[in-house]
Motif scaffolding. Structure first.
Motif, PDB file in Angstrom:
ATOM      1  N   MET A  81       0.817  -1.207   0.000  1.00 11.92           N
ATOM      2  CA  MET A  81       0.000   0.000   0.000  1.00 11.92           C
ATOM      3  C   MET A  81       0.854   1.261   0.000  1.00 11.92           C
ATOM      4  O   MET A  81       0.606   2.201  -0.748  1.00 11.92           O
ATOM      5  CB  MET A  81      -0.875  -0.038   1.235  1.00 11.92           C
ATOM      6  CG  MET A  81      -1.796   1.106   1.408  1.00 11.92           C
ATOM      7  SD  MET A  81      -2.652   0.839   2.960  1.00 11.92           S
ATOM      8  CE  MET A  81      -2.493   2.441   3.658  1.00 11.92           C
ATOM      9  N   TRP A  82       1.917   1.267   0.818  1.00 15.68           N
ATOM     10  CA  TRP A  82       2.773   2.459   0.918  1.00 15.68           C
ATOM     11  C   TRP A  82       3.585   2.650  -0.349  1.00 15.68           C
ATOM     12  O   TRP A  82       3.794   3.768  -0.804  1.00 15.68           O
ATOM     13  CB  TRP A  82       3.670   2.365   2.151  1.00 15.68           C
ATOM     14  CG  TRP A  82       2.867   2.210   3.391  1.00 15.68           C
ATOM     15  CD1 TRP A  82       2.762   1.110   4.186  1.00 15.68           C
ATOM     16  CD2 TRP A  82       1.965   3.174   3.941  1.00 15.68           C
ATOM     17  NE1 TRP A  82       1.874   1.330   5.197  1.00 15.68           N
ATOM     18  CE2 TRP A  82       1.372   2.582   5.081  1.00 15.68           C
ATOM     19  CE3 TRP A  82       1.596   4.478   3.591  1.00 15.68           C
ATOM     20  CZ2 TRP A  82       0.438   3.241   5.863  1.00 15.68           C
ATOM     21  CZ3 TRP A  82       0.675   5.144   4.380  1.00 15.68           C
ATOM     22  CH2 TRP A  82       0.112   4.528   5.483  1.00 15.68           C
ATOM     23  N   TYR A  83       4.048   1.536  -0.923  1.00 12.94           N
ATOM     24  CA  TYR A  83       4.804   1.645  -2.172  1.00 12.94           C
ATOM     25  C   TYR A  83       3.924   2.232  -3.275  1.00 12.94           C
ATOM     26  O   TYR A  83       4.366   3.080  -4.059  1.00 12.94           O
ATOM     27  CB  TYR A  83       5.355   0.283  -2.594  1.00 12.94           C
ATOM     28  CG  TYR A  83       6.647  -0.057  -1.909  1.00 12.94           C
ATOM     29  CD1 TYR A  83       7.852   0.313  -2.468  1.00 12.94           C
ATOM     30  CD2 TYR A  83       6.658  -0.722  -0.695  1.00 12.94           C
ATOM     31  CE1 TYR A  83       9.050   0.029  -1.836  1.00 12.94           C
ATOM     32  CE2 TYR A  83       7.835  -1.016  -0.053  1.00 12.94           C
ATOM     33  CZ  TYR A  83       9.030  -0.636  -0.622  1.00 12.94           C
ATOM     34  OH  TYR A  83      10.207  -0.900  -0.001  1.00 12.94           O
ATOM     35  N   LEU A 117       1.328   4.080  -2.819  1.00 17.63           N
ATOM     36  CA  LEU A 117       1.060   5.484  -2.476  1.00 17.63           C
ATOM     37  C   LEU A 117       2.195   6.361  -3.000  1.00 17.63           C
ATOM     38  O   LEU A 117       1.973   7.443  -3.550  1.00 17.63           O
ATOM     39  CB  LEU A 117       0.933   5.626  -0.952  1.00 17.63           C
ATOM     40  CG  LEU A 117       0.546   7.029  -0.474  1.00 17.63           C
ATOM     41  CD1 LEU A 117      -0.862   7.361  -0.945  1.00 17.63           C
ATOM     42  CD2 LEU A 117       0.628   7.140   1.028  1.00 17.63           C
ATOM     43  N   PHE A 118       3.415   5.843  -2.884  1.00 19.80           N
ATOM     44  CA  PHE A 118       4.566   6.574  -3.393  1.00 19.80           C
ATOM     45  C   PHE A 118       4.469   6.749  -4.910  1.00 19.80           C
ATOM     46  O   PHE A 118       4.713   7.841  -5.446  1.00 19.80           O
ATOM     47  CB  PHE A 118       5.850   5.826  -3.007  1.00 19.80           C
ATOM     48  CG  PHE A 118       7.100   6.461  -3.526  1.00 19.80           C
ATOM     49  CD1 PHE A 118       7.477   7.723  -3.110  1.00 19.80           C
ATOM     50  CD2 PHE A 118       7.888   5.808  -4.457  1.00 19.80           C
ATOM     51  CE1 PHE A 118       8.622   8.319  -3.595  1.00 19.80           C
ATOM     52  CE2 PHE A 118       9.035   6.398  -4.958  1.00 19.80           C
ATOM     53  CZ  PHE A 118       9.396   7.662  -4.525  1.00 19.80           C
ATOM     54  N   LEU A 120       1.767   6.795  -6.644  1.00 17.91           N
ATOM     55  CA  LEU A 120       0.674   7.746  -6.866  1.00 17.91           C
ATOM     56  C   LEU A 120       1.201   9.175  -6.769  1.00 17.91           C
ATOM     57  O   LEU A 120       0.905  10.020  -7.625  1.00 17.91           O
ATOM     58  CB  LEU A 120      -0.391   7.503  -5.791  1.00 17.91           C
ATOM     59  CG  LEU A 120      -1.858   7.635  -6.169  1.00 17.91           C
ATOM     60  CD1 LEU A 120      -2.202   6.677  -7.279  1.00 17.91           C
ATOM     61  CD2 LEU A 120      -2.732   7.361  -4.972  1.00 17.91           C
ATOM     62  N   ILE A 121       2.007   9.423  -5.743  1.00 20.23           N
ATOM     63  CA  ILE A 121       2.549  10.770  -5.552  1.00 20.23           C
ATOM     64  C   ILE A 121       3.515  11.117  -6.679  1.00 20.23           C
ATOM     65  O   ILE A 121       3.526  12.233  -7.191  1.00 20.23           O
ATOM     66  CB  ILE A 121       3.230  10.866  -4.170  1.00 20.23           C
ATOM     67  CG1 ILE A 121       2.164  10.765  -3.084  1.00 20.23           C
ATOM     68  CG2 ILE A 121       4.005  12.161  -4.025  1.00 20.23           C
ATOM     69  CD1 ILE A 121       2.706  10.566  -1.701  1.00 20.23           C
ATOM     70  N   LEU A 127      -6.372  14.847  -7.738  1.00 18.14           N
ATOM     71  CA  LEU A 127      -5.867  13.548  -7.282  1.00 18.14           C
ATOM     72  C   LEU A 127      -6.246  12.441  -8.246  1.00 18.14           C
ATOM     73  O   LEU A 127      -5.420  11.607  -8.620  1.00 18.14           O
ATOM     74  CB  LEU A 127      -6.429  13.263  -5.885  1.00 18.14           C
ATOM     75  CG  LEU A 127      -5.916  12.003  -5.204  1.00 18.14           C
ATOM     76  CD1 LEU A 127      -4.466  12.172  -4.836  1.00 18.14           C
ATOM     77  CD2 LEU A 127      -6.726  11.717  -3.955  1.00 18.14           C
ATOM     78  N   SER A 153      -3.392  11.033 -11.642  1.00 19.87           N
ATOM     79  CA  SER A 153      -2.651   9.787 -11.461  1.00 19.87           C
ATOM     80  C   SER A 153      -3.303   8.694 -12.316  1.00 19.87           C
ATOM     81  O   SER A 153      -4.481   8.772 -12.615  1.00 19.87           O
ATOM     82  CB  SER A 153      -2.636   9.398  -9.988  1.00 19.87           C
ATOM     83  OG  SER A 153      -3.945   9.238  -9.527  1.00 19.87           O
ATOM     84  N   GLN A 171      -4.178   3.617  -9.239  1.00 19.80           N
ATOM     85  CA  GLN A 171      -5.272   3.792  -8.272  1.00 19.80           C
ATOM     86  C   GLN A 171      -5.872   2.443  -7.886  1.00 19.80           C
ATOM     87  O   GLN A 171      -6.166   2.191  -6.717  1.00 19.80           O
ATOM     88  CB  GLN A 171      -6.355   4.690  -8.859  1.00 19.80           C
ATOM     89  CG  GLN A 171      -5.954   6.146  -8.959  1.00 19.80           C
ATOM     90  CD  GLN A 171      -6.911   6.927  -9.817  1.00 19.80           C
ATOM     91  OE1 GLN A 171      -8.054   6.534 -10.025  1.00 19.80           O
ATOM     92  NE2 GLN A 171      -6.441   8.043 -10.343  1.00 19.80           N
ATOM     93  N   PHE A 173      -3.338   0.699  -5.577  1.00 21.23           N
ATOM     94  CA  PHE A 173      -3.305   1.302  -4.252  1.00 21.23           C
ATOM     95  C   PHE A 173      -4.568   0.952  -3.474  1.00 21.23           C
ATOM     96  O   PHE A 173      -4.507   0.525  -2.320  1.00 21.23           O
ATOM     97  CB  PHE A 173      -3.150   2.817  -4.356  1.00 21.23           C
ATOM     98  CG  PHE A 173      -3.266   3.499  -3.031  1.00 21.23           C
ATOM     99  CD1 PHE A 173      -2.265   3.368  -2.096  1.00 21.23           C
ATOM    100  CD2 PHE A 173      -4.388   4.243  -2.717  1.00 21.23           C
ATOM    101  CE1 PHE A 173      -2.375   3.971  -0.860  1.00 21.23           C
ATOM    102  CE2 PHE A 173      -4.508   4.845  -1.482  1.00 21.23           C
ATOM    103  CZ  PHE A 173      -3.500   4.708  -0.550  1.00 21.23           C
ATOM    104  N   PHE A 181      -4.820  -1.066  -0.056  1.00 20.70           N
ATOM    105  CA  PHE A 181      -5.401  -0.308   1.056  1.00 20.70           C
ATOM    106  C   PHE A 181      -6.564  -1.090   1.680  1.00 20.70           C
ATOM    107  O   PHE A 181      -6.640  -1.266   2.894  1.00 20.70           O
ATOM    108  CB  PHE A 181      -5.875   1.052   0.546  1.00 20.70           C
ATOM    109  CG  PHE A 181      -6.602   1.865   1.564  1.00 20.70           C
ATOM    110  CD1 PHE A 181      -5.944   2.349   2.678  1.00 20.70           C
ATOM    111  CD2 PHE A 181      -7.948   2.139   1.420  1.00 20.70           C
ATOM    112  CE1 PHE A 181      -6.613   3.091   3.632  1.00 20.70           C
ATOM    113  CE2 PHE A 181      -8.625   2.887   2.361  1.00 20.70           C
ATOM    114  CZ  PHE A 181      -7.951   3.360   3.469  1.00 20.70           C
TER     115      PHE A 181
END
Lengths: 305, 268
Positions: A259-261, A263-264, A266-267, B82, B86, B91, B94, B98
């Motif tokens: 999830m964090w990867y 998210l990175f 995505l940013i 957002l 992206s 998405q 993620f 999530f």
């Protein structure tokens, strides 16, 4: 486990025994392991893909738009067909299709050239068989040749698909140039070719730019599809690195961090979008200069006022 | 085996009705058409549900982004940035991971990790952002005279929005919104290629098309069939949105009617 075979390159000397480290130092070691460098390298792959694909796709698009404008019907059908085929079909289907089709196409051509006395059919049931020397890349080739070949196939695929999009945009841009401009050129005795290169092409960009900048954004956002083409790109590495690691296989055990990867990632993409937006805005301002459009008019008023 | 039998066995395979095992060898053209067509059920389900739910949020976002109130405008702007800034593919990834970690902490979120709900939520948010931007653009190009006329009639607030602003916004946005609908249906093919699992091989059209391509190593049959289905779907969308467009423009004199021009307007 690929993680085991990786050479241990230590960025900081205190990384020898990660179990004893505090949070900050632990992360500074964790984020500089060999596999993480492969992850960072894959970002360069994405940028390289963008840098190569954008001009190639643009030239494909230009050729397509020129073909569609042609007065020679078969050529014009070819151009219009190229533009129309991407409409209505998901681009991901094209990606999956072209990668196999191109690969088989190349191998088939090499097969015909290199092994002319081969008598067996190429398609045998569910197999696609060409002679050994026609295989691409050769079975004996080193690993990097395989990877580069895969990457080149991906670039060609992206260029074909985005070339069709670009052809559509450029075709629209060419039609948007005021007709009076072309008539004036004709009145001055210019030939069709001269009118095209000297009058139409310099003026079409400002009309095509909104479409092209949109296309650039779409291209950026299509780069994660590299993953589907079998390239070890950022999505691949994010999945690999983020997955749960137990202490049996790595010195840096952690839970499911995918999830964090992501998210990175995505940013990262949001940043790319923002930078492109600002850059394209500037380009548009520049191209609008002296044009007979409302944007150009606005610029003129700004400078004279 | 006759084609009718194949259709009976695999026609609803994608939602788990019929034969359990997928064909393994000697694929017929009929099997190609049936299974890929069966997968289209998912594409249509995702597309329609995302469009319907997304429509309302998109309207809210457009109004929010056009609002003079900072507390309404900023969140809408960020939301739209957002999801438009992206890739949908990322998405999906993620959101899936999530939801997965959410499920670990609170088991009641179990359904979110399956495609029918989890992927739908992502598609819903994504299309809301894109449509919201389209609606916002339309909102800004509503003729000033229309609003002034409404003022002159003493309409304000909700009544003015419902009877003047909103219908005009829809009318102006409709051609672009049609394109967005086409794109939503096309991007539904990403669902099973991102992290969402195709449980018991119940996948969408592209899932089955790539299944065939993997098994036969021949892309020249399944992908054109997929293309055929999608072109058909696109024609249906264009036709049905065209009907709505006619209704939205019915009060206008013939020469002012907005022509539906379906130029490729790339949205993602």
């Amino acid at each position: 486990m690929p993680g085991l075979t990786f050479e241990r390159r230590l960025m900081f000397s205190y990384c020898v025994d990660p179990d004893t480290l505090g949070t900050f130092r632990w992360f500074s070691c964790y984020l500089t392991t060999g596999v993480h460098w492969s992850f960072y390298l894959s970002f360069l792959k994405v940028l390289l893909l963008l840098a190569v694909t954008a001009p190639v796709a643009l030239s494909f698009g230009f050729a397509g738009a020129m073909a569609a404008r042609s007065h020679f019907p078969p050529l014009s059908w070819l151009g219009k067909g190229y533009i129309a085929i991407v409409r209505g079909v998901p681009d991901i289907a094209f990606f999956l299709f072209f990668v196999i089709a191109l690969d088989q196409g190349f191998e088939w051509i090499r097969h015909k050239v290199l092994c002319p006395d081969w008598s067996e059919p190429i398609r045998q049931g569910n197999d696609f068989l060409v002679c050994q020397s026609a295989k691409l890349p050769l079975g004996t080739a080193p690993e990097w040749v395989h990877e580069t070949y895969g990457f080149i196939l991906a670039v060609i695929t992206f260029s074909i698909v985005f070339g069709a999009f670009a052809a559509n945009v450029l075709f629209g841009g060419m039609r948007a140039v005021p007709h009076a401009q072309l008539e004036t050129a004709e009145a001055y005795g210019m030939t069709r070719r001269e009118t095209f290169w000297r009058i139409l092409v310099p003026q079409m960009w400002v009309y095509a730019l909104p479409g092209l900048s949109n296309l650039w954004m779409v291209l950026i956002k299509a780069t994660p599809l590299l993953f589907l083409l079998g390239i070890e790109d950022i999505v691949y590495w994010a999945r690999e690195l983020g997955g749960t690691k137990t202490s049996r296989f790595t010195e840096y055990p952690h839970g499911d961090w995918r999830m964090w990867y992501f998210l990175f990632l995505l940013i990262f993409y949001l940043g790319m979008t923002r930078v492109s937006e600002i850059g394209l805005e500037k380009l548009m301002r520049r191209l609008s200069h002296g044009q007979a459009t409302s944007g150009g008019e606005l610029l003129r008023k700004e400078t004279t006022a | 085996m006759s084609c009718l039998q194949t259709i009976q066995d695999y026609g609803l395979r994608s939602i788990g009705i019929g034969e359990r095992l997928l064909p393994k060898t000697d694929f017929t053209l009929c099997e190609h058409f049936t299974l890929i067509g069966s997968g289209m059920i998912w594409n249509i389900y995702f597309g329609i549900m995302a469009m319907i739910t997304g429509f309302f949020l998109a309207t809210a976002l457009a109004v929010g982004k056009a609002s003079p109130n900072k507390w309404l405008r900023k969140p809408s702007q960020w939301f739209i940035f957002l999801f438009r800034g992206s890739p949908l593919f990322i998405q999906f990834f993620f959101a899936y991971f999530f939801f997965l970690s959410l499920k670990k902490t609170y088991p009641m979120f179990d359904a979110l990790t399956s495609a029918w709900l989890g992927a739908l939520i992502v598609l819903f948010l994504n299309t809301s952002a894109y449509s919201g931007e389209i609606f916002y653009g339309a909102l800004r190009s509503i003729p000033k005279g229309d609003i002034e006329a409404a003022d002159a009639y003493g309409m304000t607030g909700w009544a003015r929005f419902r009877r003047i602003t909103w219908p005009t916004m829809l009318r102006l946005a409709w051609p672009a919104y049609t394109n967005e609908a086409i794109f939503v249906f096309q991007s539904t093919t990403l669902v099973f290629f991102s992290a969402f699992p195709a449980w018991q091989q119940r996948g969408d059209a592209l899932y089955y098309a790539s299944y065939f391509a993997d098994k036969t190593f021949n892309p020249f049959v399944p992908y054109p069939i997929l293309a055929f289905y999608f072109i058909l779907l696109t024609l249906v969308i264009v036709w049905s949105f065209g009907m709505v467009n006619k209704r939205l423009n019915r009060h206008l004199p013939a020469e002012r009617k907005a022509k539906m021009r379906f130029r490729l307007n790339l949205a993602r």
